[in-house]
Scaffold this motif. Structure first.
Motif, short mmCIF file in Angstrom:
data_model
loop_
_atom_site.label_atom_id
_atom_site.label_comp_id
_atom_site.label_asym_id
_atom_site.label_seq_id
_atom_site.Cartn_x
_atom_site.Cartn_y
_atom_site.Cartn_z
N VAL A 55 1.01 -1.04 0.05
CA VAL A 55 0.04 0.09 0.02
C VAL A 55 0.94 1.18 0.09
N LEU A 56 0.84 2.00 -1.11
CA LEU A 56 1.83 3.25 -1.08
C LEU A 56 1.03 4.29 -0.40
N ALA A 57 1.44 4.55 0.65
CA ALA A 57 0.85 5.42 1.58
C ALA A 57 1.84 6.49 2.22
N GLY A 58 2.85 7.04 1.46
CA GLY A 58 3.71 7.91 1.91
C GLY A 58 3.91 9.29 0.95
N GLY A 59 2.76 9.55 0.25
CA GLY A 59 2.51 10.82 -0.41
C GLY A 59 2.47 11.89 0.38
N LEU A 69 3.06 -1.67 4.45
CA LEU A 69 2.78 -0.14 4.19
C LEU A 69 3.98 0.78 3.80
N SER A 70 4.01 1.13 2.61
CA SER A 70 5.08 2.15 2.36
C SER A 70 4.79 3.40 2.86
N LEU A 71 5.52 4.03 3.71
CA LEU A 71 5.00 5.10 4.48
C LEU A 71 6.19 6.38 4.08
#
Length: 249
Positions: free
Chosen positions: A12-16, A58-60
């Motif tokens: 889950v790309l969640a670092g924006g 999760l990518s944070l």
């Protein structure tokens, strides 16, 4: 909807940065945006568990501390592995950074600001049948100009990604924010240096590598703008029970 993700890892790309909705959320990370009484992340993780995902990786990045603090206060129905980028590396760099935390293949990559309701079991089955290194979940929208158009042949072979352009206004298929990557695709991505998953990886993939799966009737919304964030309450589930917390020590 089948529980068809077969235990695979989901990145889950969640670092924006969430710059478009900072005026609404302030310093709250986009993935923690409150929707129907719960942070978007909680909705998403429950959804992935119901779909049969094995783990959520999760990518944070920006706001990682707030997200991890939130994770530590909850019990989730699937394992959650937070991985924090040392510095923003783009979507392509984010996936490369989490690769040491992955197990098995294929893996699914999805945007942390996108809600999708589709038959993911059929998506995974179609990926395996197509035998392509990459499968892209595509959704139909009335106006592709905000997203960019995915151009496909009748058999699903993706031939072109048209950039966002007001001149593209009209119905069509777009990238729904979820893709399946085989081991071959992961190896190619790991060997690359491009920052953008969309432009530098998908856009530069060899001919015949990408299978576009048409998710007929999918429910799709991203929460990246104030308007779409406001609309999300009519799409995501209503909270019917209190969120589970971790027992006190």
């Amino acid at each position: 909807m089948s529980k068809g993700l077969d235990g695979i890892d989901v990145i889950v790309l969640a670092g924006g940065l969430g710059t478009r909705i900072r005026g609404v959320l302030g310093d709250t990370p986009k993935v923690l945006a409150p929707i129907n009484g719960r942070p978007f992340l909680d909705h998403l993780l429950d959804h992935l568990a119901a779909l049969g995902a094995g783990r959520a990786v999760l990518s944070l990045g920006v706001g990682a501390g707030q997200v991890i603090d939130h994770l530590n206060q909850r019990i989730y129905p699937l394992p959650v592995v937070p991985v924090v980028e040392p510095a923003p590396q783009g979507t392509g760099g984010a996936v490369r950074h989490v690769m040491p935390s992955l197990t098995g293949e294929p893996v699914m990559v999805m945007n942390g600001d996108t809600w999708l309701e589709a038959d993911f079991g059929a998506f995974l089955a179609a990926h395996r049948m197509a035998g392509r290194p990459i499968s892209l979940l595509c959704v139909a929208v009335d106006d592709v100009s905000r997203y960019g158009r995915v151009e496909m042949e009748p058999d699903g072979n993706v031939t072109r990604f048209a950039e966002k352009d007001p001149a593209l206004a009209g119905p069509g298929w777009i990238n729904g924010g979820a893709l399946l990557l085989s081991a071959q695709a992961l190896q190619r991505l790991a060997a690359g240096t491009g920052a953008s998953l969309e432009r530098d990886f998908l856009g530069e993939a060899p001919d015949g590598w990408i299978f576009g799966w048409r998710a007929e009737g999918a429910a799709f919304i991203d929460i990246g703008t104030p308007d779409s964030l406001a609309e999300a309450g009519g799409v995501l589930p209503q909270q019917t029970t209190p969120a589970a917390g971790k027992p006190k020590a």
